[in-house]
Design a protein around this motif. Sequence first.
Motif, mmCIF file in Angstrom:
data_model
loop_
_atom_site.group_PDB
_atom_site.id
_atom_site.type_symbol
_atom_site.label_atom_id
_atom_site.label_comp_id
_atom_site.label_asym_id
_atom_site.label_seq_id
_atom_site.Cartn_x
_atom_site.Cartn_y
_atom_site.Cartn_z
ATOM 1 N N TYR A 19 0.845 -1.201 0.000
ATOM 2 C CA TYR A 19 0.000 0.000 0.000
ATOM 3 C C TYR A 19 0.878 1.247 0.000
ATOM 4 C CZ TYR A 19 -3.411 3.551 1.186
ATOM 5 O OH TYR A 19 -4.190 4.691 1.148
ATOM 6 N N ASN A 38 -11.619 13.647 2.456
ATOM 7 C CA ASN A 38 -12.252 12.547 3.206
ATOM 8 C C ASN A 38 -12.221 11.332 2.298
ATOM 9 O OD1 ASN A 38 -13.676 13.951 5.650
ATOM 10 N ND2 ASN A 38 -14.094 15.238 3.865
ATOM 11 N N LEU A 39 -11.388 10.363 2.616
ATOM 12 C CA LEU A 39 -11.184 9.257 1.675
ATOM 13 C C LEU A 39 -12.204 8.144 1.918
ATOM 14 C CD1 LEU A 39 -7.263 9.084 1.923
ATOM 15 C CD2 LEU A 39 -8.690 10.712 0.691
ATOM 16 N N GLU A 76 -9.292 6.330 16.067
ATOM 17 C CA GLU A 76 -9.620 6.104 14.656
ATOM 18 C C GLU A 76 -8.423 5.451 13.999
ATOM 19 O OE1 GLU A 76 -10.815 8.013 10.382
ATOM 20 O OE2 GLU A 76 -10.043 9.379 11.905
ATOM 21 N N GLY A 80 -6.579 8.151 7.112
ATOM 22 C CA GLY A 80 -6.454 8.952 5.894
ATOM 23 C C GLY A 80 -5.799 10.280 6.191
ATOM 24 N N ILE A 101 -0.812 4.232 8.586
ATOM 25 C CA ILE A 101 0.523 3.763 8.182
ATOM 26 C C ILE A 101 1.110 4.626 7.072
ATOM 27 C CG2 ILE A 101 0.268 1.342 8.807
ATOM 28 C CD1 ILE A 101 -0.298 1.205 5.514
ATOM 29 N N GLN A 105 -0.034 10.929 4.305
ATOM 30 C CA GLN A 105 -1.384 11.284 4.757
ATOM 31 C C GLN A 105 -1.341 11.860 6.172
ATOM 32 O OE1 GLN A 105 -3.891 7.799 4.262
ATOM 33 N NE2 GLN A 105 -3.640 7.795 2.042
ATOM 34 N N ASP A 128 -0.210 0.588 12.633
ATOM 35 C CA ASP A 128 -0.860 -0.454 11.829
ATOM 36 C C ASP A 128 -2.035 -0.991 12.649
ATOM 37 O OD1 ASP A 128 -1.566 -3.022 10.702
ATOM 38 O OD2 ASP A 128 0.353 -3.003 9.657
ATOM 39 N N GLN A 145 -13.074 3.605 8.659
ATOM 40 C CA GLN A 145 -13.855 3.750 7.419
ATOM 41 C C GLN A 145 -13.015 3.364 6.199
ATOM 42 O OE1 GLN A 145 -14.903 7.873 8.791
ATOM 43 N NE2 GLN A 145 -16.582 7.588 7.338
ATOM 44 N N GLU A 146 -13.585 2.532 5.363
ATOM 45 C CA GLU A 146 -13.025 2.160 4.052
ATOM 46 C C GLU A 146 -11.559 1.747 4.122
ATOM 47 O OE1 GLU A 146 -16.169 2.669 3.960
ATOM 48 O OE2 GLU A 146 -16.181 4.748 3.292
ATOM 49 N N ALA A 147 -11.186 1.001 5.124
ATOM 50 C CA ALA A 147 -9.780 0.608 5.236
ATOM 51 C C ALA A 147 -9.619 -0.863 5.598
ATOM 52 C CB ALA A 147 -9.078 1.478 6.281
ATOM 53 N N TYR A 150 -8.072 -3.381 3.385
ATOM 54 C CA TYR A 150 -6.613 -3.533 3.294
ATOM 55 C C TYR A 150 -6.051 -4.469 4.361
ATOM 56 C CZ TYR A 150 -6.725 0.303 0.020
ATOM 57 O OH TYR A 150 -6.986 1.072 -1.082
HETATM 58 C C1 LIG Z 1 -9.502 4.567 1.517
HETATM 59 S S1 LIG Z 1 -8.420 5.177 2.752
HETATM 60 C C2 LIG Z 1 -9.573 5.623 4.032
HETATM 61 C C3 LIG Z 1 -8.992 6.681 4.935
HETATM 62 C C4 LIG Z 1 -9.883 7.220 6.050
HETATM 63 N N1 LIG Z 1 -10.442 6.167 6.858
HETATM 64 C C5 LIG Z 1 -10.955 8.125 5.531
HETATM 65 O O1 LIG Z 1 -12.112 7.701 5.594
HETATM 66 O O2 LIG Z 1 -10.670 9.222 5.082
HETATM 67 C C6 LIG Z 1 -7.648 3.722 3.362
HETATM 68 C C7 LIG Z 1 -6.704 3.976 4.506
HETATM 69 O O3 LIG Z 1 -6.229 2.736 5.026
HETATM 70 C C8 LIG Z 1 -4.918 2.944 5.487
HETATM 71 N N2 LIG Z 1 -4.284 1.628 5.707
HETATM 72 C C9 LIG Z 1 -3.966 0.684 4.789
HETATM 73 N N3 LIG Z 1 -3.385 -0.361 5.393
HETATM 74 C C10 LIG Z 1 -3.334 -0.101 6.730
HETATM 75 C C11 LIG Z 1 -2.839 -0.799 7.878
HETATM 76 N N4 LIG Z 1 -2.248 -1.988 7.751
HETATM 77 N N5 LIG Z 1 -2.961 -0.213 9.090
HETATM 78 C C12 LIG Z 1 -3.535 1.008 9.216
HETATM 79 N N6 LIG Z 1 -4.007 1.726 8.162
HETATM 80 C C13 LIG Z 1 -3.911 1.177 6.935
HETATM 81 C C14 LIG Z 1 -4.314 3.796 4.402
HETATM 82 O O4 LIG Z 1 -3.122 4.417 4.763
HETATM 83 C C15 LIG Z 1 -5.460 4.789 4.159
HETATM 84 O O5 LIG Z 1 -5.365 5.879 5.001
#
Ligand SMILES: C[S@@+](CC[C@H](N)C(=O)[O-])C[C@H]1O[C@@H](n2cnc3c(N)ncnc32)[C@H](O)[C@@H]1O
Length: 281
Positions: A19, A38-39, A76, A80, A101, A105, A128, A145-147, A150
């Motif tokens: 990522y 806002n991702l 949280e 993002g 991570i 951002q 993480d 949200q939306e993460a 991953y």
């Molecule tokens: C689509 S964005 C959503 C960001 C935020 N939640 C928002 O709504 O604006 C996905 C997020 O997941 C984070 N992410 C990906 N892998 C992760 C991990 N292993 N631990 C923590 N965050 C992670 C990315 O860095 C990114 O900020």
Amino acid sequence: MTDPARNDAASIAEGREAYRQVFDNAVSRLMSAAWGGNLHLGLFADADEPLASAQRRVKDRMAVAAAIGPGTRVIEVACGVGGTARHLAREHAATVHATNIAEAQLAEARDLGLLEGLGDRITFAFGDFHQLDAPSHAFDCWWCQEALLYAADKRRVLEEAVRVVRPGGRIVFTDLLLTRAMPAEERERLAAELKAPPIWAIEDWDALLAGMRFDVLERHDWSEHVALTFSRVAEALRSVRDAFAGKIGHDAVEGMEHRIGMQLDAARAGRLGWCFYSLAA
Ligand SMILES: C[S@@+](CC[C@H](N)C(=O)[O-])C[C@H]1O[C@@H](n2cnc3c(N)ncnc32)[C@H](O)[C@@H]1O
């Protein structure tokens, strides 16, 4: 039988680095500009509503589910560029510990938090979501949200959520999904483009949460809002593409357009979904 929610430390680190390699760089500002800081997806009242107000609605809806008010301690994860953390601190007077991570951002999130004068209510830290550097039972609410798409090990992420939230607190999350209608080949292609593990369907979440014996307080399928969100993002991307191409290069901009286009097509064909869960910790 292997557990699809479970993964080892090497896969977790590999996923995190995959990522970061693609998104934790100059592309970060383009992504933030296209998504309006806002991702995450928006909950639309009607088809003419701007993305920002639909995104506000989902945050407020989640905040109600999580009983967030003045002084509520929120952690949280995957924050993002901090749009939600700022909203919860500003509009709900919560104190938010926001982790991520992606250093690029986090840097933008810190700048925007200071700019809004919210430095006393929000802290940002690298973290993480599989292994949080946070004390046990220190928060009233764990938020994401939306993460989770991953997360290489979704069970472990939820175990961490339970660890850091006080008994009786809330765990709330939304997540991008595929629907059963998505063919395996498209599922793999999408995951490869997003640098994510194979994306889950809502049934996969139901199975994991039942297996972990969570008390599910709310569960909603909000899939009807996905296509509208991605069409708004595609539109915003078109308006900033030339300015960014000069700064970060045509390839980076085209890569982003390709990823958004793929998700828009899949959503329009009913193959991408979105869910919200509120759980008792
Ligand atoms: C689509 S964005 C959503 C960001 C935020 N939640 C928002 O709504 O604006 C996905 C997020 O997941 C984070 N992410 C990906 N892998 C992760 C991990 N292993 N631990 C923590 N965050 C992670 C990315 O860095 C990114 O900020």
